[in-house]
Scaffold this motif. Structure first.
Motif, PDB file in Angstrom:
ATOM      1  N   ASP A 155      12.297 -34.172 110.221  1.00 12.76           N
ATOM      2  CA  ASP A 155      13.229 -35.280 110.449  1.00 12.76           C
ATOM      3  C   ASP A 155      13.174 -35.751 111.896  1.00 12.76           C
ATOM      4  O   ASP A 155      13.166 -36.955 112.165  1.00 12.76           O
ATOM      5  CB  ASP A 155      14.664 -34.845 110.114  1.00 12.76           C
ATOM      6  CG  ASP A 155      14.848 -34.667 108.611  1.00 12.76           C
ATOM      7  OD1 ASP A 155      13.937 -35.082 107.862  1.00 12.76           O
ATOM      8  OD2 ASP A 155      15.876 -34.109 108.202  1.00 12.76           O
ATOM      9  N   LEU A 156      13.140 -34.779 112.811  1.00 10.05           N
ATOM     10  CA  LEU A 156      13.111 -35.125 114.233  1.00 10.05           C
ATOM     11  C   LEU A 156      11.843 -35.911 114.564  1.00 10.05           C
ATOM     12  O   LEU A 156      11.887 -36.946 115.241  1.00 10.05           O
ATOM     13  CB  LEU A 156      13.196 -33.843 115.073  1.00 10.05           C
ATOM     14  CG  LEU A 156      13.181 -34.009 116.587  1.00 10.05           C
ATOM     15  CD1 LEU A 156      14.332 -34.887 117.057  1.00 10.05           C
ATOM     16  CD2 LEU A 156      13.252 -32.644 117.277  1.00 10.05           C
ATOM     17  N   ARG A 159      11.883 -39.433 113.264  1.00 11.74           N
ATOM     18  CA  ARG A 159      12.728 -40.326 114.044  1.00 11.74           C
ATOM     19  C   ARG A 159      12.056 -40.810 115.323  1.00 11.74           C
ATOM     20  O   ARG A 159      12.459 -41.832 115.891  1.00 11.74           O
ATOM     21  CB  ARG A 159      14.053 -39.648 114.393  1.00 11.74           C
ATOM     22  CG  ARG A 159      15.045 -39.793 113.278  1.00 11.74           C
ATOM     23  CD  ARG A 159      16.245 -38.891 113.445  1.00 11.74           C
ATOM     24  NE  ARG A 159      16.932 -38.776 112.174  1.00 11.74           N
ATOM     25  CZ  ARG A 159      17.848 -39.633 111.749  1.00 11.74           C
ATOM     26  NH1 ARG A 159      18.190 -40.667 112.492  1.00 11.74           N
ATOM     27  NH2 ARG A 159      18.414 -39.466 110.576  1.00 11.74           N
ATOM     28  N   VAL A 160      11.067 -40.073 115.809  1.00  8.84           N
ATOM     29  CA  VAL A 160      10.308 -40.593 116.954  1.00  8.84           C
ATOM     30  C   VAL A 160       8.992 -41.212 116.464  1.00  8.84           C
ATOM     31  O   VAL A 160       8.055 -41.403 117.243  1.00  8.84           O
ATOM     32  CB  VAL A 160      10.074 -39.529 118.062  1.00  8.84           C
ATOM     33  CG1 VAL A 160      11.393 -39.122 118.691  1.00  8.84           C
ATOM     34  CG2 VAL A 160       9.315 -38.323 117.534  1.00  8.84           C
ATOM     35  N   THR A 200      14.024 -28.846 122.611  1.00  5.42           N
ATOM     36  CA  THR A 200      15.139 -29.656 122.093  1.00  5.42           C
ATOM     37  C   THR A 200      15.721 -28.994 120.840  1.00  5.42           C
ATOM     38  O   THR A 200      16.943 -28.913 120.673  1.00  5.42           O
ATOM     39  CB  THR A 200      14.644 -31.077 121.747  1.00  5.42           C
ATOM     40  OG1 THR A 200      14.016 -31.634 122.887  1.00  5.42           O
ATOM     41  CG2 THR A 200      15.805 -31.967 121.326  1.00  5.42           C
ATOM     42  N   HIS A 204      19.725 -27.399 120.231  1.00  7.17           N
ATOM     43  CA  HIS A 204      20.667 -27.781 119.185  1.00  7.17           C
ATOM     44  C   HIS A 204      20.859 -26.703 118.122  1.00  7.17           C
ATOM     45  O   HIS A 204      21.853 -26.721 117.405  1.00  7.17           O
ATOM     46  CB  HIS A 204      20.220 -29.107 118.541  1.00  7.17           C
ATOM     47  CG  HIS A 204      20.389 -30.272 119.475  1.00  7.17           C
ATOM     48  ND1 HIS A 204      21.520 -31.046 119.493  1.00  7.17           N
ATOM     49  CD2 HIS A 204      19.586 -30.744 120.461  1.00  7.17           C
ATOM     50  CE1 HIS A 204      21.400 -31.970 120.446  1.00  7.17           C
ATOM     51  NE2 HIS A 204      20.230 -31.805 121.037  1.00  7.17           N
ATOM     52  N   TYR A 205      19.888 -25.822 117.989  1.00  2.00           N
ATOM     53  CA  TYR A 205      19.990 -24.737 117.010  1.00  2.00           C
ATOM     54  C   TYR A 205      19.644 -23.398 117.659  1.00  2.00           C
ATOM     55  O   TYR A 205      18.681 -22.744 117.258  1.00  2.00           O
ATOM     56  CB  TYR A 205      19.071 -24.998 115.801  1.00  2.00           C
ATOM     57  CG  TYR A 205      19.418 -26.260 115.047  1.00  2.00           C
ATOM     58  CD1 TYR A 205      20.359 -26.237 114.012  1.00  2.00           C
ATOM     59  CD2 TYR A 205      18.817 -27.475 115.371  1.00  2.00           C
ATOM     60  CE1 TYR A 205      20.696 -27.400 113.323  1.00  2.00           C
ATOM     61  CE2 TYR A 205      19.145 -28.640 114.686  1.00  2.00           C
ATOM     62  CZ  TYR A 205      20.090 -28.594 113.664  1.00  2.00           C
ATOM     63  OH  TYR A 205      20.418 -29.727 112.995  1.00  2.00           O
TER      64      TYR A 205
ATOM     65  N   SER B 252      17.674 -38.682 118.834  1.00  2.00           N
ATOM     66  CA  SER B 252      17.331 -38.462 117.418  1.00  2.00           C
ATOM     67  C   SER B 252      18.119 -37.281 116.863  1.00  2.00           C
ATOM     68  O   SER B 252      18.648 -37.342 115.749  1.00  2.00           O
ATOM     69  CB  SER B 252      15.839 -38.171 117.262  1.00  2.00           C
ATOM     70  OG  SER B 252      15.087 -39.208 117.812  1.00  2.00           O
ATOM     71  N   MET B 253      18.176 -36.224 117.639  1.00  2.00           N
ATOM     72  CA  MET B 253      18.863 -35.018 117.197  1.00  2.00           C
ATOM     73  C   MET B 253      20.352 -35.306 116.967  1.00  2.00           C
ATOM     74  O   MET B 253      20.945 -34.845 115.998  1.00  2.00           O
ATOM     75  CB  MET B 253      18.681 -33.951 118.280  1.00  2.00           C
ATOM     76  CG  MET B 253      18.814 -32.536 117.824  1.00  2.00           C
ATOM     77  SD  MET B 253      17.754 -32.086 116.447  1.00  2.00           S
ATOM     78  CE  MET B 253      16.694 -30.916 117.199  1.00  2.00           C
ATOM     79  N   THR B 255      21.828 -38.247 116.214  1.00  4.46           N
ATOM     80  CA  THR B 255      22.075 -39.064 115.012  1.00  4.46           C
ATOM     81  C   THR B 255      21.790 -38.261 113.744  1.00  4.46           C
ATOM     82  O   THR B 255      22.480 -38.416 112.744  1.00  4.46           O
ATOM     83  CB  THR B 255      21.228 -40.355 115.014  1.00  4.46           C
ATOM     84  OG1 THR B 255      19.871 -40.003 115.214  1.00  4.46           O
ATOM     85  CG2 THR B 255      21.665 -41.291 116.116  1.00  4.46           C
ATOM     86  N   MET B 256      20.808 -37.361 113.798  1.00  2.00           N
ATOM     87  CA  MET B 256      20.520 -36.511 112.638  1.00  2.00           C
ATOM     88  C   MET B 256      21.730 -35.648 112.300  1.00  2.00           C
ATOM     89  O   MET B 256      22.105 -35.493 111.137  1.00  2.00           O
ATOM     90  CB  MET B 256      19.353 -35.569 112.950  1.00  2.00           C
ATOM     91  CG  MET B 256      17.998 -36.091 112.543  1.00  2.00           C
ATOM     92  SD  MET B 256      16.693 -35.167 113.390  1.00  2.00           S
ATOM     93  CE  MET B 256      16.900 -33.529 112.739  1.00  2.00           C
ATOM     94  N   LYS B 257      22.328 -35.074 113.338  1.00  2.00           N
ATOM     95  CA  LYS B 257      23.471 -34.183 113.115  1.00  2.00           C
ATOM     96  C   LYS B 257      24.687 -34.962 112.618  1.00  2.00           C
ATOM     97  O   LYS B 257      25.443 -34.448 111.795  1.00  2.00           O
ATOM     98  CB  LYS B 257      23.816 -33.454 114.417  1.00  2.00           C
ATOM     99  CG  LYS B 257      22.890 -32.288 114.688  1.00  2.00           C
ATOM    100  CD  LYS B 257      23.302 -31.589 115.962  1.00  2.00           C
ATOM    101  CE  LYS B 257      22.854 -30.144 115.979  1.00  2.00           C
ATOM    102  NZ  LYS B 257      23.204 -29.498 117.249  1.00  2.00           N
ATOM    103  N   ARG B 259      24.722 -37.551 110.718  1.00  2.00           N
ATOM    104  CA  ARG B 259      24.557 -37.940 109.315  1.00  2.00           C
ATOM    105  C   ARG B 259      24.680 -36.772 108.357  1.00  2.00           C
ATOM    106  O   ARG B 259      24.950 -36.956 107.183  1.00  2.00           O
ATOM    107  CB  ARG B 259      23.187 -38.595 109.108  1.00  2.00           C
ATOM    108  CG  ARG B 259      23.118 -39.900 109.857  1.00  2.00           C
ATOM    109  CD  ARG B 259      22.235 -40.872 109.150  1.00  2.00           C
ATOM    110  NE  ARG B 259      22.089 -42.068 109.960  1.00  2.00           N
ATOM    111  CZ  ARG B 259      21.084 -42.911 109.826  1.00  2.00           C
ATOM    112  NH1 ARG B 259      20.144 -42.678 108.935  1.00  2.00           N
ATOM    113  NH2 ARG B 259      21.017 -43.979 110.567  1.00  2.00           N
TER     114      ARG B 259
END
Lengths: 301, 260
Positions: A155-156, A159-160, A200, A204-205, B252-253, B255-257, B259
């Motif tokens: 997904d990441l 998106r880029v 990144t 986030h995780y 991106s990260m 907006t992903m989160k 949604r």
């Protein structure tokens, strides 16, 4: 030593010890291994072609000693294609190029169960054709956490603006490939890109992902090994066997398929024995074909 | 030529005797040296220091010394701090005691020099050479050369005074043994000088000497460590990615989160 001679595309090939069981706890002889590679050849050859092969040989079977061989054995038949690969200190190394069926049969006959190739072709060893994210779960994390990371990564990347492709490692991990296939790609950039993406993801995780090779950091997390994006590293080729207890294959998957497997939550369903790998490929074609063709540019690099 | 002019000049003294001398090297190693050239155009190559984190050449004013106390953790030392530990430059080689040269294990000998007499020192110099030859004595002195304090032995050799810098006992690897035989002083022409030498004679006991500067440096390092003056080298993996890419991935990260 028992020998069998076969003729193949005009090349005469001597196969040895065909009855030897190289996966002893499972029962998979060299004859069956050769048979697997012969059936899968139309699918694996494009991924090996023109790349310096690293042989990983298990002459006494998967539970005994193995050795890596980057140098193409000197006793090779004249028809085995090779390339001179520049090494440090101006030296050169002659590597095998598995460009055709008879060469594939010859290296497999040397008990090279696993076939490893670089991300670059031998003619342009400093130009990667793809970025790879080598996802390796650290126990007690398993392939389910790994597939979760792969789906977030997909997904990441999307998106880029990047399409990506996934295959099983044939062991416990997954490999995500981002095809580039462009003249201007460099390992310096692919490494920087994959490392930045991995960092990144970790931010986030933090409980799920680590970009850090340290053993301690990898416990219970999925290690995104970005450092594989290097001219000196190799990856297991799509459709190669792995030398585990069971004969399992590194198999390309559709993303929807990975989502479904992830939902089902059964780690065993991520394992593909040779017969499954052949059936899938013959029915659905090479799900990794785009990795060799699709042209993409890394953004913001 | 340096050998004739001397690399240091001053006096050698003991008790009330002071003799003007110059220090000259005793050896000139006959090494054949090469330079590194660029094979294409024969330019002489230069060595420059570069920073791996910035991938840039570093000018001298941005360079500091760091003592590694753990991997990638350092105590830094400024030039001023190091200078404050350096001994005062001295104009004398003050012999503090005489020993029997045969007591000194050759493993202590470091670098050989000669002392040659300066103007007005000729006669006293010859006398000292002769007495030391006959008594087989060596004078021990502390001597500052090139900002380091050395322990030195002054002996009589081939009609001249030889000065040899000695290793400090702390620098010797285990296994060295010093012989403790001791020669009796002999008859001497010059009673005063001889008596002084006899009075100042001691067993060779190198354990009395240590490198003051190094001890002070260690104390300063320990003090700074306690004061938490430790700095750390950046881990290579902490190097940030291209800012635009980092920003695009972050966005991106986010907006992903949102949604999910």
């Amino acid at each position: 030593m028992s020998r069998t001679f076969v003729e193949m595309e005009g090349a005469r090939l001597s196969l040895s010890n065909l009855e030897k069981d190289l996966y002893p706890s499972y029962g998979f002889t060299k004859a069956r291994i050769l048979q697997y590679y012969r059936r899968i050849a139309p699918f694996i050859l494009p991924h090996l072609k023109e790349r310096a092969l690293t042989l990983k040989r298990y002459p006494e079977g998967v539970d005994k000693d193995f050795f890596y061989e980057k140098r193409c054995p000197a006793h090779r038949p004249v028809w085995v294609p090779t390339a001179a690969i520049p090494q440090d200190k101006g030296e050169e190394l002659t590597a095998c190029l598995v460009n055709d069926l008879q060469t594939l049969m010859w290296v497999v006959n040397l008990a090279s169960l696993e076939l490893h190739v670089p991300l670059a072709r031998a003619s342009s060893p400093d130009r990667p054709d793809a970025v790879v994210f080598d996802l390796d779960p650290g126990e007690p994390a398993d392939i389910l956490q790994c597939s979760r990371v792969a789906l977030i990564l997909r997904d990441l990347l999307s998106r880029v603006g990047l399409a990506s492709y996934v295959k099983t490692s044939g062991r416990k991990g997954l490999h995500v490939f981002v095809p580039l296939n462009r003249q201007d790609a460099t390992f310096e950039r692919t490494k920087m890109f994959s490392k930045t993406v991995a960092e990144t993801m970790q931010k986030h995780y933090p409980d799920l992902v680590t970009p850090n090779m340290a053993k301690q950091e990898r416990i219970g997390r999925v290690f995104i090994n970005w450092s594989q994006n290097s001219a000196s590293k190799t990856m297991i080729a799509a459709y190669s066997l792995r030398a585990g207890e069971k004969p399992l294959v590194s198999v390309p998957l559709g993303w929807n398929e990975l989502e479904e497997l992830s939902r089902q939550g059964d780690p065993d369903k991520f394992s593909f024995p040779p017969a499954d790998a052949v059936r899938r490929a013959e029915e659905r074609g090479d799900l990794f074909a785009e990795v060799l063709k699709k042209e993409q540019t890394l953004p913001h690099m | 030529m340096a050998a004739l002019q001397g690399i240091w000049s001053g006096t050698i003294s003991f008790s009330l005797v002071a003799i003007p001398v110059r220090l000259v090297p005793a050896i000139q190693p006959g090494r054949v040296t090469f330079h590194l050239l660029h094979a294409k155009d024969n330019s002489r190559l230069s060595r420059r220091l570069s920073c791996p984190a910035e991938d840039a050449l570093i000018p001298p004013d941005e360079i500091v010394r760091g003592y590694e106390i753990f991997p990638d953790k350092y105590i830094t030392m400024t030039d001023e701090e190091l200078e404050s530990l350096s001994p005062e430059r001295s104009r004398t080689i003050e012999i503090v005691e005489f020993i029997d040269i045969r007591e000194v294990d050759p493993v202590y000998f470091d670098h050989p020099y000669y002392l040659v007499p300066s103007k007005g020192g000729g006669k006293a110099y010859q006398l000292l050479v002769e007495i030391m030859r006959r008594t087989n004595k060596a004078g021990l002195a502390r001597f500052v050369l090139a900002e380091r304090e050395h322990l030195v032995a002054v002996t009589s050799r081939s009609g001249a005074l030889a000065l040899t810098t000695l290793h400090y006992p702390a620098d010797l690897l285990p296994g060295e043994v010093t012989s403790q035989t001791r020669g009796a002083p002999e008859e001497n022409e010059d009673v005063n000088m001889r008596n002084t030498i006899v009075r100042m004679t001691a067993d060779f006991d190198p354990g009395k000497y240590s490198d003051d500067r190094r001890n002070k440096l260690r104390e300063l390092l320990i003090k700074k460590t306690k004061e938490h003056a430790v700095v750390e080298a950046p881990a290579p993996s902490e190097e940030a990615g291209p800012p635009d890419l980092v920003a695009a991935l972050e966005e991106s990260m986010r907006t992903m989160k949102e949604r999910s």
